[in-house]
Design a protein around this motif. Structure first.
Motif, short mmCIF file in Angstrom:
data_model
loop_
_atom_site.label_atom_id
_atom_site.label_comp_id
_atom_site.label_asym_id
_atom_site.label_seq_id
_atom_site.Cartn_x
_atom_site.Cartn_y
_atom_site.Cartn_z
N ALA A 120 -20.94 15.01 11.48
CA ALA A 120 -20.84 14.27 12.74
C ALA A 120 -19.83 13.15 12.64
N ASP A 121 -19.33 12.85 11.47
CA ASP A 121 -18.46 11.70 11.28
C ASP A 121 -17.00 12.09 11.27
N GLN A 122 -16.17 11.10 11.57
CA GLN A 122 -14.72 11.25 11.46
C GLN A 122 -14.25 10.24 10.42
N TYR A 123 -13.59 10.74 9.37
CA TYR A 123 -13.18 9.87 8.27
C TYR A 123 -11.79 9.31 8.55
N MET A 124 -11.60 8.02 8.26
CA MET A 124 -10.28 7.41 8.38
C MET A 124 -10.13 6.34 7.31
N THR A 125 -8.97 6.29 6.70
CA THR A 125 -8.67 5.20 5.77
C THR A 125 -7.18 4.92 5.86
N GLY A 126 -6.78 3.78 5.35
CA GLY A 126 -5.37 3.40 5.38
C GLY A 126 -4.92 2.90 4.03
N CYS A 127 -3.62 2.81 3.88
CA CYS A 127 -3.04 2.33 2.63
C CYS A 127 -1.75 1.59 2.99
N MET A 128 -1.57 0.38 2.43
CA MET A 128 -0.41 -0.42 2.79
C MET A 128 0.39 -0.78 1.55
N ALA A 129 1.72 -0.61 1.67
CA ALA A 129 2.65 -0.98 0.60
C ALA A 129 3.48 -2.18 1.08
N THR A 130 3.51 -3.23 0.28
CA THR A 130 4.26 -4.43 0.63
C THR A 130 5.44 -4.61 -0.34
N CYS A 131 6.35 -5.50 0.03
CA CYS A 131 7.50 -5.80 -0.83
C CYS A 131 7.73 -7.30 -0.86
N PRO A 132 7.03 -8.05 -1.75
CA PRO A 132 7.32 -9.48 -1.86
C PRO A 132 8.77 -9.73 -2.25
N GLY A 133 9.45 -8.75 -2.82
CA GLY A 133 10.86 -8.84 -3.21
C GLY A 133 11.27 -7.59 -3.93
N VAL A 134 12.56 -7.19 -3.78
CA VAL A 134 13.03 -5.96 -4.43
C VAL A 134 12.86 -6.04 -5.93
N ASP A 135 12.99 -7.25 -6.49
CA ASP A 135 12.87 -7.40 -7.94
C ASP A 135 11.45 -7.17 -8.44
N ARG A 136 10.48 -7.11 -7.48
CA ARG A 136 9.08 -6.88 -7.90
C ARG A 136 8.77 -5.39 -8.03
N LEU A 137 9.64 -4.51 -7.53
CA LEU A 137 9.41 -3.07 -7.64
C LEU A 137 9.52 -2.63 -9.09
N LYS A 138 8.70 -1.65 -9.48
CA LYS A 138 8.67 -1.20 -10.87
C LYS A 138 8.44 0.30 -10.92
N ASN A 139 9.29 0.99 -11.67
CA ASN A 139 9.14 2.43 -11.82
C ASN A 139 7.77 2.78 -12.40
N GLY A 140 7.16 3.83 -11.83
CA GLY A 140 5.88 4.31 -12.34
C GLY A 140 4.68 3.52 -11.89
N SER A 141 4.87 2.41 -11.16
CA SER A 141 3.75 1.57 -10.73
C SER A 141 3.51 1.78 -9.23
N CYS A 142 2.29 2.19 -8.89
CA CYS A 142 1.92 2.41 -7.48
C CYS A 142 0.66 1.61 -7.19
N ALA A 143 0.78 0.27 -7.26
CA ALA A 143 -0.38 -0.61 -7.11
C ALA A 143 -0.24 -1.55 -5.92
N GLY A 144 0.52 -1.16 -4.90
CA GLY A 144 0.62 -1.96 -3.70
C GLY A 144 1.99 -2.52 -3.43
N VAL A 145 2.84 -2.67 -4.46
CA VAL A 145 4.18 -3.21 -4.28
C VAL A 145 5.16 -2.04 -4.17
N GLY A 146 5.60 -1.75 -2.93
CA GLY A 146 6.50 -0.64 -2.69
C GLY A 146 5.80 0.71 -2.66
N CYS A 147 4.58 0.78 -3.12
CA CYS A 147 3.86 2.06 -3.19
C CYS A 147 2.37 1.77 -3.33
N CYS A 148 1.55 2.55 -2.62
CA CYS A 148 0.09 2.43 -2.80
C CYS A 148 -0.53 3.82 -2.68
#
Length: 753
Positions: free
Chosen positions: A149-177
């Motif tokens: 009977a339920d409808q599932y919904m979730t979201g995920c947000m990627a932020t960029c405090p700065g390009v220098d904060r991006l890191k290869n292989g890391s998907c923890a919210g900065v540029g990738c989540c």
């Protein structure tokens, strides 16, 4: 990209009953580079007929090397594994880009994948919903009916405090989540939140991307954010793992119909689907056999003697047997060819020597087995000690010894396994972004019923500070906060033990379509005041202060007397001692998130004030905090409310019931308090302490004769005995799906005339 497959179902008549047919010899067995194992097939007589489109494939050989598709649509198959009961398809990467020519974002495609006419389920263990970009918020939504009977919904947000904060292989919210999905989905929609777009970062990040794909197939690169490489490098798609099953019967039920039973090989066995009794079954070859259990004589004996690793200790002694093997010493020799030696049998002395050797080998095996068991037991104990240390258990233990009378328990893994019947799925009462909650009974606490939260994988920071934070949370003693009994730290991720709250969440009380009770204004005000008191305690009297971080109606539980209990501290944080500290991973729930927090990444106590303001609006309006079906400017309840107040249309948005039982002057004052909580600037919002004091004043004002439309009803609810009139008795049906709801409750109240 895909038309809804349900439309296709209307145009096709499938067989009503399954039949365990066998494929014709002329059936196509390969399309391009992909093998086509039965029960899958192309064309009539080549696939297993189950009454749906699960095993129906098509091959467009006009394309280069051919492309294998699920039924006649554009879902391309990467490979099929009969032993695993899985197939991998290609999932499209959804892109939403800034258009330099128009100076605006391009239109969204709102991709749908609907496989409702198949028995496919999206594997929740191997797949993850992934968002790539800057200031990018995307949702994944299940079709109606996919999860009951339920409808599932979730979201995920990627932020960029700065390009220098991006890191290869890391998907923890900065540029990738990335975020997990629930089990049982057989379709989904992906869409982007238009308020969060890349127009402000288009100079270095033009596009946002969202995709549901196999976790191991994705490896984050910083150039995915700053260039168009993500789409180009993956040809616009990534693999997605699907589980398949046959029909909608259990193994026991399927075996009753011999003509339709699909496990036809003589050395096969049936396995029920992991998704439940109504989701069909699979066939596997028995132990010692391999092949295809869906074909007559499809499971063949494995010749262990010809394997990569010779199974016997003496060369030339292995003899293959159906489903296994033996190690036999040659004629005129004796010994142990499994893990010993074979020697010539020339005399009785030779026999004695052989017997001695055999006895020695047996003793050696027993000794080695005992040594191995002792080693494994010590290794397990060492692992538990290491987990206990990593999670701050030593610090917590020392503090417990120094603080006499501290009511906090360190549970063992065995205790919690016994309490939940080894974490049986039937004891699950809730699943969320921070973990899974089980109902259990703790023998140490005189059989008390508890809620055991099995957290998801913790970050390195959470692991280091977990023990310290547990010590702080254990000292919280407030009547409107769920009591934490203790925790278990000797496991890979910690487990928390809370008092079980039996009567549901505020979200379900307000929004559950199955609930048929009216919620009097006095009850709403009492729940709001109790929640505010709990948050004020966390902000002002806890030492150090605690920021909840995820205040919402589904995290406010209701006990037997409908007293509010604030719960779920999975997103909580200790208030930073240095104002310059900030959080880089945006957490919380869409619709309740503080806009200032989204902009600055600084989590403060005023972030909880904003979220509480949205909770107060839900109590005033009985509307959800976020509704994707509304127009853009009315998706968020906070925006809709502020617009109505600005245009002097407050009465239009208020719940009709409370307008009938309470004066508009009192309602306007409550609405004004909610407006103050929703100020864009955190400095302009009141503290939770002031909010609680104002709610206390408004509660007393609402009980005054001129502040009510029906004071008799409210006094009966708060102090007197409830009226019990047959036509007015209203049933509140609850559910055991979540941590809070258990039995059906009844509340007798007098309806306003």
């Amino acid at each position: 990209m895909l038309l809804p497959l349900a439309i296709l179902a209307l145009s096709v008549r499938l067989a009503a009953a399954a039949t365990a047919m066998q494929p014709r010899e002329t059936c196509l067995q390969q399309c391009g580079d992909v093998q086509i194992p039965y029960p899958f097939g192309i064309g009539s007589g080549c696939h297993l007929e189950t009454g749906d489109w699960t095993f129906v494939l098509s091959c467009n050989r006009s394309e280069d090397d051919g492309r294998l598709r699920v039924y006649n649509y554009q879902i391309e198959v990467a490979d099929i594994s009969v032993p695993l009961g899985q197939l991998r398809i290609y999932s499209a990467i959804n892109a939403w880009c800034y258009n330099g020519s128009t100076g605006a974002m391009d239109d969204q495609n709102n991709w749908w994948y609907n496989m409702s006419i198949t028995n496919f389920r999206i594997n929740d263990t191997l797949n993850r919903f992934t968002v790539v970009g800057c200031n990018s918020l995307a949702y994944i939504l299940s079709p109606d009916g996919t999860l009951g009977a339920d409808q599932y919904m979730t979201g995920c947000m990627a932020t960029c405090p700065g390009v220098d904060r991006l890191k290869n292989g890391s998907c923890a919210g900065v540029g990738c989540c990335q975020t997990a999905i629930p089990g049982g989905l057989n379709g989904y929609q992906v869409s982007f939140e238009e308020k969060f777009n890349t127009s402000g970062t288009a100079n270095f990040s033009r596009c946002s991307y969202a995709v549901l794909a196999e976790a191991k197939a994705f490896d984050f690169r910083t150039t995915y954010v700053t260039t168009d490489e993500f789409m180009a490098a993956n040809a616009g798609q990534l693999p997605l793992v699907l589980d398949f099953a046959i029909g909608h019967k259990t193994c026991e039920e399927a075996k009753r119909n011999v003509s339709a039973y699909a496990c036809v090989s003589g050395n096969s066995e049936c396995v029920d689907s992991k998704y439940g009794p109504r989701h069909g079954y699979l066939c596997n070859c028995s132990s010692g056999y391999e092949g295809n259990p869906y074909l007559h004589d499809g499971c063949h004996d494995i010749n262990e003697c010809e394997g990569k690793q010779y199974p016997c200790s003496v060369p030339g002694t292995c003899v293959n047997t159906p489903g296994g093997f033996t190690c036999t010493c040659p004629d005129k020799t004796t010994g142990n060819a499994y893990n010993g030696t074979c020697e010539d049998n020339k005399s009785q002395l030779g026999w004695k020597i052989a017997i001695g050797i055999s006895s020695g080998v047996v003793i050696l095996i027993i000794t080695a087995s005992c040594a191995y068991m002792i080693h494994q037991k010590r290794r397990l104990a060492k692992i538990k000690r290491e987990h206990f240390r990593q999670h701050g258990g030593l610090l917590l233990f020392e503090e417990m010894k120094s603080r006499q009378g501290l009511a906090f328990t360190l549970f063992t893994q065995e205790e919690l396994e016994d309490a939940t019947n080894r974490f049986d799925e039937r004891n699950v009462i809730g699943k969320g972004g921070n973990g899974t909650v089980y109902k259990g009974t703790i023998a140490r606490h005189n059989g008390a019923v508890v809620a055991i939260k099995r957290c998801r994988l913790a970050t390195e920071r959470q692991a280091k500070e977990f023990g310290k934070e547990m010590l702080i949370l254990s000292q919280i003693n407030h009547r409107n906060i769920v009591k934490l009994y203790g925790c278990c730290l000797e496991v890979e991720v910690p487990m928390l033990v809370y008092k079980y709250i039996p009567n549901g969440t505020l979200y379900m009380l307000i929004h559950d379509g199955r609930a048929r009770m009216r919620i009097p204004f006095a009850m709403r005000m009492r729940i709001a005041h109790q929640t505010a008191e709990a948050l004020a305690y966390l902000h002002s009297w806890a030492s150090p202060p605690i920021i909840h971080g995820d205040v919402k109606t589904s995290n406010i539980l209701l006990d037997e007397d409908y007293t509010a209990k604030v719960s779920d501290f999975g997103a909580s944080a200790l208030a930073p001692a240095d104002a310059a500290q900030f959080v880089t991973f945006v957490q919380g729930t869409c619709g309740y998130l503080d806009p200032e927090y989204m902009r600055t990444c600084r989590l403060t106590d005023k972030s909880d004030v904003y979220s509480f303001g949205v909770v107060l609006l839900e109590l005033l309006t009985c509307r959800k905090a976020l509704s994707l079906e509304e127009l853009e400017e009315e998706k968020y309840l906070s925006s809709k409310f502020l617009l109505a107040v600005a245009e002097n249309r407050l009465e239009e948005i208020l719940d009709a019931q409370i307008k009938n039982e309470q004066s508009i002057e009192v309602l306007e004052q409550v609405a004004e308090l909610a407006k103050q909580c929703l100020e864009m600037s955190g400095e302009k919002r009141p503290s939770m302490r002031k909010v609680a004091e104002e709610l206390d004043r408004l509660m007393k004002l609402s009980l005054h004769p001129w502040g009510q439309q029906n004071s008799e009803e409210l006094l009966a609810l708060l102090g007197g005995s409830p009226s019990a009139v047959d036509s007015d008795q209203i049933e509140l049906s609850t559910s055991t799906r979540n941590i809070s709801f258990s039995d059906t409750a009844y509340i007798g109240i007098r309806s306003p005339r």
